[in-house]
Design a protein around this motif. Structure first.
Motif, PDB file in Angstrom:
ATOM      1  N   GLY A 177       2.807  -3.417   2.427  1.00 16.00           N
ATOM      2  CA  GLY A 177       3.527  -2.536   1.500  1.00 16.00           C
ATOM      3  C   GLY A 177       4.066  -1.275   2.153  1.00 16.00           C
ATOM      4  O   GLY A 177       4.228  -1.182   3.371  1.00 16.00           O
ATOM      5  N   SER A 178       4.332  -0.287   1.297  1.00 19.15           N
ATOM      6  CA  SER A 178       4.963   0.953   1.759  1.00 19.15           C
ATOM      7  C   SER A 178       4.080   1.716   2.743  1.00 19.15           C
ATOM      8  O   SER A 178       4.580   2.478   3.569  1.00 19.15           O
ATOM      9  CB  SER A 178       5.286   1.836   0.557  1.00 19.15           C
ATOM     10  OG  SER A 178       4.144   1.964  -0.269  1.00 19.15           O
ATOM     11  N   ASP A 188       0.870   2.553  -4.252  1.00 21.29           N
ATOM     12  CA  ASP A 188      -0.450   1.935  -4.209  1.00 21.29           C
ATOM     13  C   ASP A 188      -0.677   1.390  -2.808  1.00 21.29           C
ATOM     14  O   ASP A 188       0.183   1.507  -1.942  1.00 21.29           O
ATOM     15  CB  ASP A 188      -0.555   0.823  -5.264  1.00 21.29           C
ATOM     16  CG  ASP A 188       0.458  -0.292  -5.041  1.00 21.29           C
ATOM     17  OD1 ASP A 188       1.180  -0.250  -4.024  1.00 21.29           O
ATOM     18  OD2 ASP A 188       0.536  -1.203  -5.867  1.00 21.29           O
ATOM     19  N   ASP A 190      -1.610  -1.982  -0.564  1.00 18.54           N
ATOM     20  CA  ASP A 190      -1.650  -3.439  -0.580  1.00 18.54           C
ATOM     21  C   ASP A 190      -2.349  -3.934   0.684  1.00 18.54           C
ATOM     22  O   ASP A 190      -1.956  -3.560   1.785  1.00 18.54           O
ATOM     23  CB  ASP A 190      -0.220  -4.005  -0.624  1.00 18.54           C
ATOM     24  CG  ASP A 190       0.598  -3.410  -1.764  1.00 18.54           C
ATOM     25  OD1 ASP A 190       0.386  -3.828  -2.908  1.00 18.54           O
ATOM     26  OD2 ASP A 190       1.433  -2.504  -1.510  1.00 18.54           O
TER      27      ASP A 190
HETATM   28 CA    CA Z   1       2.638  -0.822  -2.545  1.00 17.99          CA
END
Ligand code: CA
Ligand code: DGT
Ligand code: CA
Ligand code: ZN
Length: 567
Positions: A177-178, A188, A190
Motif C-alpha cells: 500500500g501507500s 491504513d 496493508d
Molecule cells: Ca493503504
C-alpha cells in the motif's frame, strides 16, 4: 483529554511552560502504541518520556473516574467548542476569546457565519484580510481528511513485519500500500504474507499488544485497529502468487489501472493472481514483482514511483532514473545545537551524525530574530566557530562546517549583515514569520535572500506542516526559477511533518537544474533518523544522486563552497 486541557489552559492564559508540558504529554499519548489503561494499572506511566508526576496523576484520574476536574473547572468558564475555533489556522487563543466575548461566538459554524457577514472584520485588531483568512482556513480545516503521517506509521509497519517474520510458519512478509510507496500521508497499513500455516500468522497478529480492537478476522485475513487508531489489514496469500499480490496491494490504484491497460495492448490481462494470456487462458503466476513487470516488458519499477506519473512509459523505454539511496548521503547541512534551540552541544551532534555513517555536517543554528528561541547573535559567531574548530581538531574522519539558519525578516531584510554572513561556510535562509503575507511579498523576501551571494540554500522552502499548516502563499514555479538563475540550492527538509520541498516539487526543481539538499533539521541526535523520510520524498520525486549536494564527498563539497555560488 490532554489536548483539550492544553487548549483550555491556553485560552485561559495559563503559564506557557505548563501548557507546553501538557502538549508534549499529549503527543506521547497519541504515539503510545500500547494500552495506556494497562500502563496506568501497573504503575508504569512515569516510565514514558515527558510524563511527569503531575501529568501521570491527571491520566490516572481520567482513567479511574472517566473525568478530569481541572477540565470541568475550565468548562464552567469556556464553552468547549471554543477550542475548535482556536484550532483554525491563524486564530489563536486571543482571537478565539475576542470573538466569543465580543460576538458571543462559540462554534465553527457561528464563526463562519459571522466572518461571511463581515462581523469579524469589524472587531478591533482584526480586519478584512484576517476575516478572509479565517474563512479560507475554516474551509481547509473541513476539507482536510484524517490521513496519518508516514512517520507515525512506518515504524509500526516495520515492527509488525519483524514480529510476523519471526513466526516459524512465516515465509514472506512485507508491508504494501501507500506505506510501501512512502506517501507522505497514509490511510491504513496493508501487510501481505505467505506462510506454511496461514492461521499461525493471523492468530498471532490479533494478539499483539498494539492491537486495541479486532475489526475482522479469518484464517487468512485479519483487520485490527491499534491503540493509536491505525487500521492494519493482514492478508496471507499463496506463496506462488506472492509477487502478484504484493504488487497489487502496493498500488497505487492509478498505477495498477495503467498497467492493466498496457497489458491489454499486449494480449495479456493482469490480476492479483498473475498474468494471463488472453487467447490461450494460460496463467503465469508471479512469485516476485520483478517477474510480473518483466512479463509486461517493463523494467522493475520501485514502489515510490508507482503513481502513474510517467513511470510505466519510462520503464518500457528502459529510461527509469537511478534513484538516490540512503547510502548516497554523505552529510547533513542543517543541524541545530544548544547554541540555539537544539538539545545538545556540537560535539554530541557530530558524534551522532558520524555514528550514522555521515562524513560531515553543518551547524546551522537559528539567527537572532527567531521569535521565541535564543538565536545566534553576531557576537556569538566567533565563540561558536572556536568550538567548531576545537571539535574538528578532536574528531577524525568527520568535518563540521560553520553555518547558520538565517531568518529573512517580514520586511524582506536578512537577519545578519553581509560582513557577518561572510564568516560562515554555509548560509541557509528560512522563513519563520509573516506566514500570512501576500504572494508578492513572500516572493520578494525569497528573492532578496537568493540574490544575496552568501546565501547557499533555502530551508523548508514552502513552510508547510503536513495536515496542520498550509504552505505560505508562494509560487513554487517562481521559487524554482529563482533558485536556478541564482545557483541557490533548495532543501528537502526530512522531518516527516514537513517534507518540504514535497516530492512533486523536488521533481520539478531537478528538472529545472536546481541542486537539492536532503537535511534532517535535527534538534537532537535521534532526529537524524528523519533523513530516511527526506530520501523517500526525493525518490518519489524521481531525484538522482547527482542532484543532491550533500551526496558530494567532502573534498568536492569544500571545493564547491570555496567558489562563489553560480547557476
Ligand atoms: Ca493503504
Ligand atoms: P491509502 O491507504 O489511501 O493511503 O492508499 P493505498 O494505496 O494503500 O490504498 P488502499 O489501502 O485502499 O489499497 C491498497 C492497494 O490495493 C492500492 O494501492 C491498490 C490496490 N487497490 C485497491 N483498490 C483497488 C481497485 O479498485 N483497483 C485496483 N486496480 N487496485 C486497487
Ligand atoms: Ca487497506
Ligand atoms: Zn527552520
Amino acid at each position: 483529554m490532554l489536548d483539550l486541557l492544553a487548549d483550555l489552559m491556553e485560552l485561559d492564559g495559563a503559564n506557557k511552560y505548563k501548557t507546553i508540558a501538557v502538549q508534549k504529554a499529549a503527543r506521547r499519548m497519541e504515539a503510545a502504541n500500547f494500552s495506556v489503561e494497562e500502563a496506568t494499572a501497573r504503575g508504569g506511566l512515569r516510565e514514558i518520556p515527558d510524563i511527569g508526576e503531575r501529568i501521570a496523576a491527571k491520566i490516572e484520574e481520567f482513567i479511574t473516574t472517566g473525568r478530569l476536574a481541572e477540565i470541568e473547572e475550565y468548562l464552567e468558564t469556556y464553552p468547549e467548542d471554543l477550542v475548535r475555533i482556536m484550532r483554525v489556522q491563524g486564530v489563536g487563543p486571543k482571537t478565539a476569546r475576542k470573538v466569543w466575548q465580543e460576538l458571543g461566538i462559540s462554534s465553527l459554524d457561528q464563526l463562519e457565519a459571522a466572518a461571511s457577514s463581515g462581523q469579524v472584520a469589524s472587531l478591533p485588531g482584526l480586519g478584512k484580510k484576517s476575516e478572509e483568512n479565517i474563512l479560507q482556513a475554516i474551509e481547509r480545516l473541513r476539507a482536510r481528511g484524517q490521513r496519518l503521517l508516514l512517520g507515525d506509521v512506518l515504524p509500526v509497519a516495520e515492527e509488525s513485519v519483524e514480529i510476523l517474520r519471526d513466526i516459524p510458519e512465516a515465509r514472506n512478509v512485507s508491508y504494501a500500500g501507500s506505506v510501501r510507496r512512502m506517501r507522505e500521508t497514509v490511510k491504513d497499513l496493508d501487510i501481505i504474507a505467505t506462510a506454511s500455516e496461514p492461521s499461525a500468522l493471523t492468530g498471532r497478529f490479533c494478539k499483539l499488544p498494539m492491537v486495541a480492537e479486532i475489526v475482522g478476522s479469518g484464517p487468512t485475513k485479519c483487520s485490527v485497529r491499534t491503540h493509536t487508531g491505525l487500521q492494519v489489514d493482514l492478508r496471507v496469500v499463496p506463496h506462488s502468487q506472492f509477487g502478484s499480490l504484493l504488487q497489487h496491494f502496493t498500488g497505487s490504484k492509478e498505477h495498477n489501472v495503467a498497467l492493466r491497460e498496457l497489458a491489454l495492448t499486449k494480449g495479456l490481462s493482469v490480476s492479483e493472481y498473475g498474468v494471463e494470456e488472453t487467447e490461450t487462458g494460460k496463467l503465469h503466476e508471479c512469485a516476485t514483482e520483478k517477474e510480473l513487470y518483466r512479463l509486461l516488458g517493463l523494467d522493475y519499477i520501485p514502489p515510490e514511483l508507482r503513481e502513474n506519473n510517467g513511470e510505466i512509459e519510462a520503464a518500457a523505454a528502459g529510461r527509469l532514473p537511478k534513484l538516490i539511496e540512503y547510502g548516497d548521503l554523505k552529510g547533513d547541512m542543517h543541524i541545530h545545537t544548544n547554541w540555539s534551540e537544539g538539545d545538545v552541544n556540537i560535539a554530541e551532534m557530530a558524534r551522532a551524525a558520524k555514528k550514522r555513517g555521515l562524513k560531515y555536517m553543518t551547524v546551522s543554528d537559528h539567527s537572532q530574530s527567531m521569535g521565541m528561541v535564543q538565536g545566534l547573535t553576531p557576537e556569538k559567531v566567533g565563540p561558536q566557530q572556536e568550538e567548531i574548530a576545537r571539535v574538528n581538531r578532536e574528531m577524525k574522519g568527520f568535518h563540521i562546517f560553520s553555518g547558520v539558519e538565517l531568518d529573512v525578516r517580514a520586511d524582506g531584510t536578512l537577519d545578519f549583515a553581509d560582513e557577518v554572513l561572510a564568516l560562515f561556510d554555509f548560509v541557509t535562509v528560512s522563513i519563520h514569520s509573516g506566514f500570512s503575507q501576500t504572494r508578492s511579498r513572500i516572493t520578494k523576501r525569497l528573492r532578496n535572500a537568493m540574490e544575496n551571494p552568501h546565501v547557499r540554500a533555502i530551508g523548508h522552502p514552502t513552510g508547510r506542516l503536513i495536515n496542520k499548516r498550509d504552505p505560505y502563499d508562494v509560487d513554487i514555479g517562481e521559487i524554482i526559477e529563482m533558485a536556478a538563475t541564482t545557483g541557490t540550492a533548495l532543501e528537502i527538509n526530512s522531518h516527516y511533518r514537513r517534507l518540504d520541498l514535497a516530492d512533486i516539487h523536488a521533481r520539478a526543481a531537478q528538472e529545472a537544474g536546481v541542486k537539492l539538499l536532503i537535511n534532517s533539521d535535527a534538534h537532537r541526535p535521534a532526529e537524524l533518523d528523519m533523513l530516511r523520510y527526506g530520501i523517500a520524498a526525493a525518490r518519489r520525486g524521481w531525484v538522482r544522486r547527482e542532484t543532491v549536494l550533500n551526496t558530494l564527498p567532502l573534498p568536492r563539497l569544500k571545493a564547491l563552497l570555496n567558489k562563489p555560488k553560480a547557476p
